[in-house]
Motif scaffolding. Sequence first.
Motif, PDB file in Angstrom:
ATOM      1  N   ILE A   1     -19.823   3.404  10.278  1.00  0.00           N
ATOM      2  CA  ILE A   1     -18.981   3.117  11.449  1.00  0.00           C
ATOM      3  C   ILE A   1     -17.875   4.158  11.496  1.00  0.00           C
ATOM      4  CG2 ILE A   1     -19.462   0.642  11.515  1.00  0.00           C
ATOM      5  CD1 ILE A   1     -16.677   0.190  10.271  1.00  0.00           C
ATOM      6  N   GLY A   2     -17.393   4.438  12.691  1.00  0.00           N
ATOM      7  CA  GLY A   2     -16.271   5.368  12.880  1.00  0.00           C
ATOM      8  C   GLY A   2     -15.124   4.597  13.493  1.00  0.00           C
ATOM      9  N   ILE A   3     -13.974   4.574  12.811  1.00  0.00           N
ATOM     10  CA  ILE A   3     -12.822   3.819  13.345  1.00  0.00           C
ATOM     11  C   ILE A   3     -11.644   4.766  13.570  1.00  0.00           C
ATOM     12  CG2 ILE A   3     -13.416   1.599  12.304  1.00  0.00           C
ATOM     13  CD1 ILE A   3     -11.316   2.285  10.085  1.00  0.00           C
TER      14      ILE A   3
ATOM     15  N   MET B   1     -23.072   2.430  21.198  1.00  0.00           N
ATOM     16  CA  MET B   1     -22.318   3.376  20.363  1.00  0.00           C
ATOM     17  C   MET B   1     -23.291   4.259  19.590  1.00  0.00           C
ATOM     18  SD  MET B   1     -19.234   1.246  18.673  1.00  0.00           S
ATOM     19  CE  MET B   1     -18.237   0.147  19.643  1.00  0.00           C
ATOM     20  N   ASN B   2     -23.034   5.564  19.674  1.00  0.00           N
ATOM     21  CA  ASN B   2     -23.942   6.499  19.011  1.00  0.00           C
ATOM     22  C   ASN B   2     -23.206   7.211  17.884  1.00  0.00           C
ATOM     23  OD1 ASN B   2     -26.125   8.116  18.458  1.00  0.00           O
ATOM     24  ND2 ASN B   2     -26.410   8.756  20.577  1.00  0.00           N
ATOM     25  N   SER B   3     -23.898   8.154  17.260  1.00  0.00           N
ATOM     26  CA  SER B   3     -23.281   8.955  16.213  1.00  0.00           C
ATOM     27  C   SER B   3     -22.122   9.772  16.786  1.00  0.00           C
ATOM     28  CB  SER B   3     -24.343   9.901  15.640  1.00  0.00           C
ATOM     29  OG  SER B   3     -23.752  11.057  15.135  1.00  0.00           O
ATOM     30  N   TYR B   4     -21.027   9.796  16.051  1.00  0.00           N
ATOM     31  CA  TYR B   4     -19.881  10.609  16.474  1.00  0.00           C
ATOM     32  C   TYR B   4     -20.300  12.065  16.651  1.00  0.00           C
ATOM     33  CZ  TYR B   4     -15.761  13.519  16.059  1.00  0.00           C
ATOM     34  OH  TYR B   4     -14.818  14.484  16.287  1.00  0.00           O
ATOM     35  N   TRP B   5     -21.136  12.547  15.745  1.00  0.00           N
ATOM     36  CA  TRP B   5     -21.534  13.961  15.778  1.00  0.00           C
ATOM     37  C   TRP B   5     -22.284  14.291  17.069  1.00  0.00           C
ATOM     38  CZ3 TRP B   5     -18.480  15.118  12.173  1.00  0.00           C
ATOM     39  CH2 TRP B   5     -18.432  14.429  10.971  1.00  0.00           C
ATOM     40  N   ILE B   6     -23.083  13.357  17.530  1.00  0.00           N
ATOM     41  CA  ILE B   6     -23.861  13.612  18.754  1.00  0.00           C
ATOM     42  C   ILE B   6     -22.962  13.487  19.979  1.00  0.00           C
ATOM     43  CG2 ILE B   6     -25.761  12.730  20.180  1.00  0.00           C
ATOM     44  CD1 ILE B   6     -27.225  12.126  17.518  1.00  0.00           C
ATOM     45  N   GLU B   7     -22.130  12.456  19.989  1.00  0.00           N
ATOM     46  CA  GLU B   7     -21.288  12.244  21.178  1.00  0.00           C
ATOM     47  C   GLU B   7     -20.198  13.298  21.330  1.00  0.00           C
ATOM     48  OE1 GLU B   7     -19.953   8.325  21.926  1.00  0.00           O
ATOM     49  OE2 GLU B   7     -22.008   7.582  22.061  1.00  0.00           O
TER      50      GLU B   7
ATOM     51  N   ASP C   1     -31.828  -2.817  15.261  1.00  0.00           N
ATOM     52  CA  ASP C   1     -32.106  -1.707  16.183  1.00  0.00           C
ATOM     53  C   ASP C   1     -33.255  -1.991  17.142  1.00  0.00           C
ATOM     54  OD1 ASP C   1     -30.114  -0.049  15.254  1.00  0.00           O
ATOM     55  OD2 ASP C   1     -31.321   0.635  13.575  1.00  0.00           O
ATOM     56  N   LYS C   2     -33.868  -3.180  17.012  1.00  0.00           N
ATOM     57  CA  LYS C   2     -35.008  -3.563  17.849  1.00  0.00           C
ATOM     58  C   LYS C   2     -36.145  -2.556  17.683  1.00  0.00           C
ATOM     59  CE  LYS C   2     -32.051  -6.591  19.352  1.00  0.00           C
ATOM     60  NZ  LYS C   2     -31.923  -7.812  18.553  1.00  0.00           N
TER      61      LYS C   2
ATOM     62  N   LEU D   1     -14.894   2.705  17.044  1.00  0.00           N
ATOM     63  CA  LEU D   1     -15.288   3.666  18.071  1.00  0.00           C
ATOM     64  C   LEU D   1     -16.775   4.017  18.034  1.00  0.00           C
ATOM     65  CD1 LEU D   1     -12.375   6.249  17.676  1.00  0.00           C
ATOM     66  CD2 LEU D   1     -12.557   4.406  19.356  1.00  0.00           C
ATOM     67  N   TYR D   2     -17.327   4.070  16.857  1.00  0.00           N
ATOM     68  CA  TYR D   2     -18.725   4.522  16.701  1.00  0.00           C
ATOM     69  C   TYR D   2     -19.425   3.663  15.676  1.00  0.00           C
ATOM     70  CZ  TYR D   2     -16.742   8.707  18.802  1.00  0.00           C
ATOM     71  OH  TYR D   2     -16.095   9.569  19.636  1.00  0.00           O
ATOM     72  N   LYS D   3     -20.722   3.532  15.851  1.00  0.00           N
ATOM     73  CA  LYS D   3     -21.533   2.988  14.752  1.00  0.00           C
ATOM     74  C   LYS D   3     -22.949   3.520  14.907  1.00  0.00           C
ATOM     75  CE  LYS D   3     -22.252  -1.523  16.896  1.00  0.00           C
ATOM     76  NZ  LYS D   3     -22.022  -2.935  16.800  1.00  0.00           N
TER      77      LYS D   3
END
Length: 500
Positions: free
Chosen positions: A249-251, A1-7, A468-469, A320-322
Motif C-alpha cells: 500500500i502507498g500512504i 487503485m493501481n501501482s504508484y509506479w504505473i500511475e 483480485d477476482k 493513496l495506492y494499493k
Amino acid sequence: MNSYWIESTEVDVNFFTLAENLSCDVCIIGAGLFGLTTAYYLSKKGLNVIVLDKSEIGEKVSGHTTAKITSQHGIIYNYLIQSFGTDIAKKYLFANEEAIKNIKEIVSTENINCDLINQSNYVYTTNNDEIDILKKEVQAVKSLGFNCQFVEKTSLPFEVCGAIMFPNQSSFHPRKYMIGLCNCILNNSGQIFTNTLVYDVKKEDNYYKTITSNHCIKSKYVVLATHYPFINFPGFYFTKMYQETSYIIGIDTKEDFLDGMYITAQAPTYSFRAVKDGNKNILLIGGGNHKTGADNISYNSTYALLEKKAKELYPNCELLYKWNTRDCITLDKVPYIGEFSSLLPNMYVGTGFNKWGMTSSNVAANIVTDNILGIKNKYEKAFTSTRLKPIKNIGEVKNMLKQTASSLVVKKIKIPDSNIQDLKNGDGKIIEIDGNKIGIYKDSSGNMHAVKPTCTHLGCTLSWNNIDKTWDCPCHGSRFDYNGINIYDPAIKNLEIYNL
Ligand code: FES
C-alpha cells in the motif's frame, strides 16, 4: 487503485506491435528490468537486438515492486555460506553490490531521470529472540568482506530490538528507469515491440525462430526474460520454482520523509520504503505474503493488515495506492541465470529473483551479456541456471511437488456441495455440473462468467482469488482473469470458456 509506479509515469515513447517477420542477433522475450537491461548492454555493444513483450512496458512485475536496490536480500548470507560455501556466498554478495554501482552508472551516463537516491537498507527485528540470528548474519556478511553494521536505532517510527544496516544502497522509480532504458535501446538501433505475445521458440539449424501470433523473429541468440520461463522442456524450471504473492500500500504519511529502507528479519513480513512525490511523503508498506494460488486468502489477511499497520504508525495517514505482485521463488533461494539448458545452446534465461529483482535483474543482464559476447563473467558460477546441486530446503520441494501432484489429479479434488444460486455477487468458486468442473464468477451486476478451471500451463486446478477476482494456479503461479484471459506466466494460453 493501481501501482504508484504505473500511475506516476508519463510514457513519452510510442511502442508498436510486431507487424512483420524480422531477423536480429538477439531476440529478447520480456521487457521487464532484466530484458531491457540486457538489451541496453548488448545494443550498446553494437548487437542488433529485438525485445518483445506481451504487455506494455513496466506494467507487470517490474512495475509492481517496492524498488529497493540493495544487496541485502533479507537474512541470506549465513544460509548461503552454510549451503554453498564462502566462495559462492561472496560471489552472490558482490555481484549484487556491483549491480547497485552498475545501475547508478547507467542512470548517470544516460541521464535517466528516475528519482535515484542513495540510502541505507535495514533488516530489523522487534523481537529479542531474533537478535542472535541478526548477529550471526552480521558476522557472516563481515566474513565475506562487506562492512555491514548491527544497530539499535533506526528512523522507523517505533523501537526496534536491533537491525542490520547495509550502507550505500539505493532506491529509484523503476518505471521511469525502464522508459529511460527503452530510449537508450532505441537510440542504439534496437527495436522494442509491445502487445506481442510469443507462443513458441523453435531451434532450426543454427538459429532460433521466435513465433508470435502472426510473425516470427529469426535470431542466433534468444534470451528468455519473461517473469517465469514459458518453455517447459528442456529446462524443467517448473519443478524448481513457485510464485509468491505480496501486497503493497502507498500512504501519504502527512509526516516527515522516512530515511532508509526496511524489512523485517522474519515473518510476518513488513517492508517500508518512502517515495518523495511533490509535497507528499508517500510511504510504501509491503507484506501479507502467501504462496500464489493458496486457498482462503482474504482482504483481512492481506491489504487489511497493511492498512492497520499504517494507521497504527501514522494515525492521520491517507491511503493513496494499493497493489499486489508475484515473485518467482527458487527452492534454494538463488536465482537461475545463464544457459537455459545444455540442450539449447545460445538460449539464455534469468529468473527466480526471489523478490530482489532490482539488483538480480542487473546481475542477470551482465552475466547473459557476457555469455553472448564470449566473455567469462566472474560471478556466473553462483547463479548457474542448470545447477543440479542437492537442494537444502527439501521441505519446500516436497511441499511443492505434493501440491502439484494433488492439483494434477483433478478427479480427486472435493467438490463443494453448492450451486450457482448460492453465489453472492462479486464471488467465485468451482462447482460441478454433469461431471465437469466449472469455475464460476458472479460479477457485481449478477452476470455469470464460467471457465474450465484447469491451468493451461501443466493442468493444475486453479483457485479462486476473491481479492483480485482472478483464477490463480497453486502450482507455478499463473493467473487468469474471470473471463479466462491469461494475465501472468508461465501459462501463455487462455482458459476454455463455458457458455451458460
Ligand atoms: Fe504451472 Fe499452472 S502455472 S500448472
